[in-house]
Design a protein around this motif. Structure first.
Motif, mmCIF file in Angstrom:
data_model
loop_
_atom_site.group_PDB
_atom_site.id
_atom_site.type_symbol
_atom_site.label_atom_id
_atom_site.label_comp_id
_atom_site.label_asym_id
_atom_site.label_seq_id
_atom_site.Cartn_x
_atom_site.Cartn_y
_atom_site.Cartn_z
ATOM 1 N N GLY A 331 0.791 -1.221 0.000
ATOM 2 C CA GLY A 331 0.000 0.000 0.000
ATOM 3 C C GLY A 331 0.820 1.266 0.000
ATOM 4 N N ARG A 332 2.135 1.145 -0.159
ATOM 5 C CA ARG A 332 3.008 2.324 -0.153
ATOM 6 C C ARG A 332 3.720 2.440 -1.491
ATOM 7 N NH1 ARG A 332 6.009 1.347 5.689
ATOM 8 N NH2 ARG A 332 4.119 1.304 6.988
ATOM 9 N N PRO A 333 4.277 3.612 -1.786
ATOM 10 C CA PRO A 333 5.045 3.761 -3.034
ATOM 11 C C PRO A 333 6.288 2.866 -2.984
ATOM 12 C CG PRO A 333 4.421 5.905 -2.146
ATOM 13 C CD PRO A 333 4.062 4.902 -1.101
ATOM 14 N N GLY A 334 6.632 2.288 -4.111
ATOM 15 C CA GLY A 334 7.801 1.418 -4.195
ATOM 16 C C GLY A 334 7.502 -0.035 -3.918
ATOM 17 N N ALA A 335 6.232 -0.395 -3.753
ATOM 18 C CA ALA A 335 5.894 -1.801 -3.473
ATOM 19 C C ALA A 335 6.242 -2.680 -4.660
ATOM 20 C CB ALA A 335 4.409 -1.916 -3.130
ATOM 21 N N THR A 336 6.015 -2.192 -5.879
ATOM 22 C CA THR A 336 6.327 -2.998 -7.066
ATOM 23 C C THR A 336 7.826 -3.236 -7.196
ATOM 24 O OG1 THR A 336 4.399 -2.075 -8.189
ATOM 25 C CG2 THR A 336 6.070 -3.134 -9.558
ATOM 26 N N ALA A 337 8.628 -2.192 -6.961
ATOM 27 C CA ALA A 337 10.080 -2.362 -7.020
ATOM 28 C C ALA A 337 10.572 -3.334 -5.959
ATOM 29 C CB ALA A 337 10.779 -1.006 -6.864
ATOM 30 N N ALA A 338 9.993 -3.258 -4.770
ATOM 31 C CA ALA A 338 10.374 -4.192 -3.703
ATOM 32 C C ALA A 338 10.000 -5.619 -4.073
ATOM 33 C CB ALA A 338 9.697 -3.780 -2.397
ATOM 34 N N ARG A 339 8.860 -5.793 -4.730
ATOM 35 C CA ARG A 339 8.461 -7.146 -5.138
ATOM 36 C C ARG A 339 9.413 -7.700 -6.188
ATOM 37 N NH1 ARG A 339 5.880 -9.794 -9.029
ATOM 38 N NH2 ARG A 339 5.667 -7.907 -10.279
ATOM 39 N N LEU A 340 9.792 -6.874 -7.162
ATOM 40 C CA LEU A 340 10.703 -7.335 -8.195
ATOM 41 C C LEU A 340 12.076 -7.681 -7.620
ATOM 42 C CD1 LEU A 340 9.815 -4.842 -11.072
ATOM 43 C CD2 LEU A 340 9.083 -7.220 -10.816
ATOM 44 N N ALA A 341 12.537 -6.896 -6.652
ATOM 45 C CA ALA A 341 13.814 -7.214 -5.999
ATOM 46 C C ALA A 341 13.739 -8.549 -5.268
ATOM 47 C CB ALA A 341 14.201 -6.089 -5.035
ATOM 48 N N PHE A 342 12.609 -8.785 -4.607
ATOM 49 C CA PHE A 342 12.435 -10.079 -3.923
ATOM 50 C C PHE A 342 12.397 -11.229 -4.923
ATOM 51 C CE2 PHE A 342 9.117 -13.257 -2.933
ATOM 52 C CZ PHE A 342 9.842 -13.999 -2.004
ATOM 53 N N VAL A 343 11.739 -11.032 -6.065
ATOM 54 C CA VAL A 343 11.655 -12.097 -7.070
ATOM 55 C C VAL A 343 13.043 -12.467 -7.581
ATOM 56 C CG1 VAL A 343 10.800 -12.680 -9.377
ATOM 57 C CG2 VAL A 343 9.305 -11.548 -7.735
ATOM 58 N N ASP A 344 13.898 -11.450 -7.835
ATOM 59 C CA ASP A 344 15.271 -11.742 -8.270
ATOM 60 C C ASP A 344 16.031 -12.512 -7.204
ATOM 61 O OD1 ASP A 344 14.745 -10.443 -10.630
ATOM 62 O OD2 ASP A 344 15.570 -8.525 -9.958
ATOM 63 N N ALA A 345 15.929 -12.083 -5.953
ATOM 64 C CA ALA A 345 16.615 -12.793 -4.864
ATOM 65 C C ALA A 345 16.061 -14.211 -4.698
ATOM 66 C CB ALA A 345 16.468 -12.004 -3.566
ATOM 67 N N TRP A 346 14.759 -14.369 -4.901
ATOM 68 C CA TRP A 346 14.147 -15.707 -4.807
ATOM 69 C C TRP A 346 14.703 -16.643 -5.889
ATOM 70 C CZ3 TRP A 346 11.508 -19.553 -2.744
ATOM 71 C CH2 TRP A 346 10.925 -20.490 -3.577
ATOM 72 N N ASN A 347 14.847 -16.136 -7.107
ATOM 73 C CA ASN A 347 15.381 -16.966 -8.188
ATOM 74 C C ASN A 347 16.806 -17.411 -7.884
ATOM 75 O OD1 ASN A 347 13.002 -16.749 -9.685
ATOM 76 N ND2 ASN A 347 13.684 -14.870 -10.687
ATOM 77 N N ASP A 348 17.633 -16.492 -7.356
ATOM 78 C CA ASP A 348 19.011 -16.858 -7.005
ATOM 79 C C ASP A 348 19.031 -17.915 -5.902
ATOM 80 O OD1 ASP A 348 19.814 -15.032 -8.863
ATOM 81 O OD2 ASP A 348 20.138 -13.422 -7.413
ATOM 82 N N TYR A 349 18.229 -17.716 -4.866
ATOM 83 C CA TYR A 349 18.212 -18.681 -3.762
ATOM 84 C C TYR A 349 17.671 -20.032 -4.220
ATOM 85 C CZ TYR A 349 16.816 -21.051 0.508
ATOM 86 O OH TYR A 349 16.656 -21.989 1.487
ATOM 87 N N ASN A 350 16.640 -20.011 -5.040
ATOM 88 C CA ASN A 350 16.049 -21.268 -5.502
ATOM 89 C C ASN A 350 17.066 -22.090 -6.287
ATOM 90 O OD1 ASN A 350 14.115 -23.219 -5.941
ATOM 91 N ND2 ASN A 350 13.201 -22.180 -7.675
ATOM 92 N N LEU A 351 17.865 -21.411 -7.136
ATOM 93 C CA LEU A 351 18.892 -22.111 -7.906
ATOM 94 C C LEU A 351 19.956 -22.707 -6.989
ATOM 95 C CD1 LEU A 351 20.105 -22.840 -10.645
ATOM 96 C CD2 LEU A 351 21.223 -20.618 -10.677
ATOM 97 N N LEU A 352 20.433 -21.925 -6.017
ATOM 98 C CA LEU A 352 21.432 -22.445 -5.081
ATOM 99 C C LEU A 352 20.871 -23.582 -4.244
ATOM 100 C CD1 LEU A 352 23.077 -19.111 -3.841
ATOM 101 C CD2 LEU A 352 24.079 -20.818 -5.344
#
Length: 906
Positions: A331-352
């Motif tokens: 509900g705050r500004p920057g929520a979409t950017a925070a979600r995309l950053a989490f998705v990138d980190a999730w992909n890296d962790y999932n691969l490892l």
């Protein structure tokens, strides 16, 4: 007014046309003036000569002035012409410079346009890809919303029907009013109301009923994401950014295993990834496992200080922190950017995580199989003690069923097949019984090969350790080995042969060649000068002794050689100059032909027919005699091997015990070596017994497992075995052999990694990959092979595309330097195959090799595995008592903690 005065006033002169046509060097008005003055002058004195002189002077000056003016005008003209030319040249230079600048600008413009066109093309392609992804996500989101709406409608309809059924049921249960009795008076029926006492409530006690929903103010309905987020926050999960909220391993495991936690986490993760499929729950389990990886690394990771484990822990921490930031940004500004950053980190962790999971998957399967076998054995023992009452082992049976179910999920049908083979092997071992050992819990002694076991089990009354020692003493000086080393080499290597001594360095080799050359040059010089009796008798004596060493004393051949080569007579003949050295050489060659093996006939015949000098022939004869001596020594050692094999274990054990008693060696490195493996396997055993069903003493690893793990780990470690101090004291005699085995293991792993690399970067048939493996093994044996050679061979064999060749070379460099993840994975798989061979006394099946990506290196892997098996089994027989003592002490000092192993790791 006359004409003259009018002209004077107006300032103009009226001139006749005729005089103007007269030639004059002066202007008209000057000429008239001069003429007037001249008339006056003539009137005064017409014959004056001064006037002419002055006139001539004036004319001369005038001409000079005019000439000077013409010269100046000419100079000015030339100057103006020169300046105009310079200006024109400068203008031309400017034009040329401008033309060049325009050409460069045009070139830059075209290049910039081409770059912009390429960038625009990439941008358009990327935009198309993103648009396609967005379209797919939009369709998936619409489908999800449609399914959710349908689900809600179905639930609403179900609730409506339920309420309707409930209402009808309640209506049926209500009893109707009793009908009036026939004996009741009519007056009572007609006027019952006055007899009823009614109490009307006051205005203050009357409650106003609530307004209908249509009349109330509309309330904003919370979104589905807000509901999911509120439910996730109500789960009570610890916050990654606040370590004081973290839980211990058992509490965290119980919390993460709750069904509600898994369901809500699945919805949250689906919202973040914009995905909804059958793997959603699996991804949620991986996310929840990251909590355990971050907060309880010692209980989850086997080696907290490992490179891959450190990367996994760091990725889990980064991913969970970004996950927390995204949840807070709702509900705050920057929520979409925070979600995309989490998705990138999730992909890296999932691969490892998947890489780490695949690395330990096979180890987990083996541990679970061992645990299942131990529980099954324990259940059978309990049932046998209770006279066949199977009810006493019902709890163990349930646990066995659970382990089997988990094993099938983890490893599939192959794991179940391995479990069945392990159970059959255990049953066969139990039925036949184990051999009685000298001490309790000493390592087992499986059969190594038929020859080894038959020779060791045979009894030979003609040989004893003292006699063997005396026999071996004869080979110590020539071989450079001690009795223990020589006996050990004969036991371990059926093809062991003594070899000629070769210098280890160039300096020693050059010194030896120079000394040998000087010796034979001296003999050649003595032969030329007729003083052969000085140096030649010693050489002939050496040849005679070499020949006599090849036959037994007292035989006819021995006596013939001794009589034919009489050194006293030979020396006398040399002094008298009657000695025939060529006849002596032929006699020696004939004697060698009758004594040597057939393999040396060609060498002797070559010396006989050569045209070399006599000194060179003698030199070749001595070289062949050295080879014949080695042939005879190796033959005698092969004959000695069966007698040595019958007492090999006892012989080596006695020698080692005597060195321990003398203080020559100590078991410091051996204790550290076995204790390290014992501690590691104790931790694995603790994770294998999460429920604590087994007693603590039975949950410890066996002595065999500890020894096998230590032995294979020493060979498969990345650090090269280059010094004697790097191996345990019990392996001192095999330090060189261990280094060779380690090189073979690393070469096999490297080729397997390169084959997998070639398979990923190109297309090739299985036969092509097998041929490539043979070539790579050959190239690795060549010391001149480099990274480029290996990469070029891979590119040529599997047809790698040109744009991927640089990547292939990079990956080959990492593989050769042991820095690649694929190499680390295959190294563990190779170690698993070797350990299985040592444990089961046979090489693994083709199915196991194919599942581990090792089918193309089968030949080399099988060869090195069987060699390691032979060496490991012999050491286990010889040093059983010392190993048992060290392992028992290590297990008594080891503390095993039995944590609950997370299902997420399986």
């Amino acid at each position: 007014m006359d004409k003259t005065s009018t002209e004077k006033r107006s300032g103009f002169y009226t001139v006749d046309a005729v005089p103007l046509h007269q030639s004059s060097k002066k202007p008209y008005h000057l000429e008239k003036r001069f003429m007037r003055n001249l008339n006056i002058s003539n009137g005064a004195s017409s014959s004056s000569s001064n006037h002419n002189i002055k006139k001539n002077q004036v004319e001369i000056k005038r001409e000079a002035i005019l000439e000077e003016r013409r010269y100046r005008l000419n100079q000015n003209f030339l100057k103006v012409k020169r300046i105009a030319k310079e200006a024109k040249d400068r203008q031309q230079d400017k034009i040329n410079l401008l033309s060049k600048s325009m050409q460069i600008a045009e070139t830059n413009r075209n290049l910039y346009i081409e770059q912009r066109r390429a960038n625009s093309k990439k941008t358009v392609e990327r935009a198309k890809c993103i648009a396609l992804q967005n379209q797919l996500r939009s369709e998936q989101e619409q489908e999800r919303r449609r399914a959710e709406l349908e689900s809600r409608l179905q639930k609403t309809e179900a609730r409506r029907l339920a309420h309707l059924s409930k209402y009808k049921a309640q209506k049926k249960q209500k009893k109707p009013l009793p009908p009036p009795s026939s004996t009741t008076p009519t007056t009572t029926i007609e006027s019952p109301l006055p007899a009823v006492k009614t109490t009307m409530p006051s205005a203050s006690t009357i409650k106003t009923p609530p307004l209908s929903p249509a009349l109330q103010a509309p309330k904003k309905k919370p979104s589905s994401w807000s509901i999911i987020l509120r439910a996730f926050r109500d789960l009570g999960l610890p916050l990654p950014s606040q370590p004081d909220t973290w839980l211990e391993f058992n509490s965290l495991g119980k919390l993460l295993h709750q069904a509600k936690v898994i369901v809500v986490t699945t919805k949250v993760l689906n919202t973040a990834l914009k995905l909804t499929d059958e793997d959603s729950r699996h991804r949620a389990r991986i996310l929840l496992t990251s909590y355990m990886t971050l907060m309880c690394p010692k209980e989850v990771l086997q080696d907290v200080n490992g490179a891959e484990e450190k990367r996994l822990h760091s990725a889990a921490k980064n991913m969970l922190q970004l996950f927390e930031i995204w949840l807070r940004a709702h509900g705050r500004p920057g929520a979409t950017a925070a979600r995309l950053a989490f998705v990138d980190a999730w992909n890296d962790y999932n691969l490892l995580f998947e890489t780490w999971k695949s690395r330990d998957c096979d180890q987990l399967v083996r541990n679970m199989i061992s645990y299942y076998v131990e529980l099954s054995t324990l259940r059978q023992t309990v049932i046998a003690q209770q006279n066949g009452d199977e009810s006493v082992g019902e709890q163990l049976k349930q646990q066995l069923d659970q382990i089997k179910t988990k094993l099938q999920k983890l490893g599939g049908p192959d794991a179940i097949e391995r479990l069945q083979r392990a159970l059959e092997a255990t049953a066969s071992s139990t039925s036949t019984g184990r051999r009685q050992q000298q001490q309790k819990n000493t390592p087992r002694s499986p059969e190594m090969d038929d020859e080894y076991e038959s020779q060791q089990n045979a009894t030979n009354s003609n040989a004893n350790p003292e006699q063997l020692g005396q026999l071996l003493n004869g080979y110590v000086p020539s071989s450079g080995l001690t009795n223990e080393q020589l006996a050990h080499e004969l036991i371990m290597d059926p093809e062991f042969k003594l070899k000629r001594y070769e210098p280890n360095n160039d300096l020693e080799r050059r010194v030896r060649m120079m000394a040998e050359k000087a010796f034979f040059d001296k003999i050649a010089e003595d032969l030329e000068q007729g003083t052969a009796y000085v140096s030649l008798p010693a050489l002939i004596k050496d040849v005679k002794n070499r020949l006599l060493s090849l036959v037994r004393p007292g035989t006819t051949m021995y006596n013939n050689v001794n009589d034919a080569i009489d050194l006293t007579i030979i020396e006398q003949q040399m002094r008298q100059g009657s000695f025939d050295i060529q006849a002596m050489i032929h006699y020696v060659l004939d004697t060698m032909t009758s004594m040597c093996a057939p393999v040396r006939d060609e060498e002797i015949q070559k010396v006989r027919t050569s045209n070399d000098s006599m000194v060179e022939q003698i030199r070749q004869v001595i070289s062949i005699l050295d080879n014949m001596s080695l042939d005879l020594a190796n033959f005698r050692l092969r004959s000695l091997r069966p007698h040595l094999m019958s007492m090999a274990v006892e012989y080596e054990r006695d020698k080692f015990a005597s060195m321990l008693n003398d203080g020559t060696i100590q078991l410091v490195r051996t204790k550290a070596w076995l204790t390290q493996s014992a501690d590691k396997l104790c931790q694995v055993a603790a994770q294998r017994n999460p429920e604590g069903v087994q007693p603590q003493k039975n949950n410890k690893p066996s002595h065999d497992a500890i020894f096998e793990d230590a032995f294979v780990s020493l060979l498969c470690q990345p650090q090269p075995i280059t010094q004697l101090e790097q191996v345990p004291e019990t392996l001192t005699l095999d330090a060189k052999r261990m280094a060779e085995f380690q090189n073979e293991v690393q070469a096999t792993t490297m080729v397997a990694a390169l084959i997998m690399l070639a398979r990923n970067f190109g297309s090739a048939s299985p036969q092509t990959l097998s041929d490539l493996a043979v070539k790579l093994f050959t190239m690795l044996e060549d010391g001149s092979t480099g990274i480029d050679n290996l990469a070029s061979e891979i590119e040529r064999s599997v047809n790698v595309r040109p744009e991927r060749r640089e990547m292939v070379r990079t990956m080959v460099d990492k593989t050769v330097n042991h820095n690649d993840t694929v190499y680390s994975l295959l190294s563990r798989r190779v170690a698993m195959v070797i350990k299985s061979t040592v444990q089961n006394n046979k090489f693994v099946t083709d199915a196991v090799l194919s599942s581990n990506g090792l089918e193309h290196v089968r030949g080399h892997l099988q060869s090195i595995s069987l060699k390691i098996q032979r060496l490991a089994h012999h050491h286990r027989k010889v040093y059983a008592s010392w190993y048992s003592e060290i392992i028992t002490e290590a297990l008594s000092e080891s503390v095993i903690i039995s944590p609950t192993v997370s299902n997420e790791l399986q």
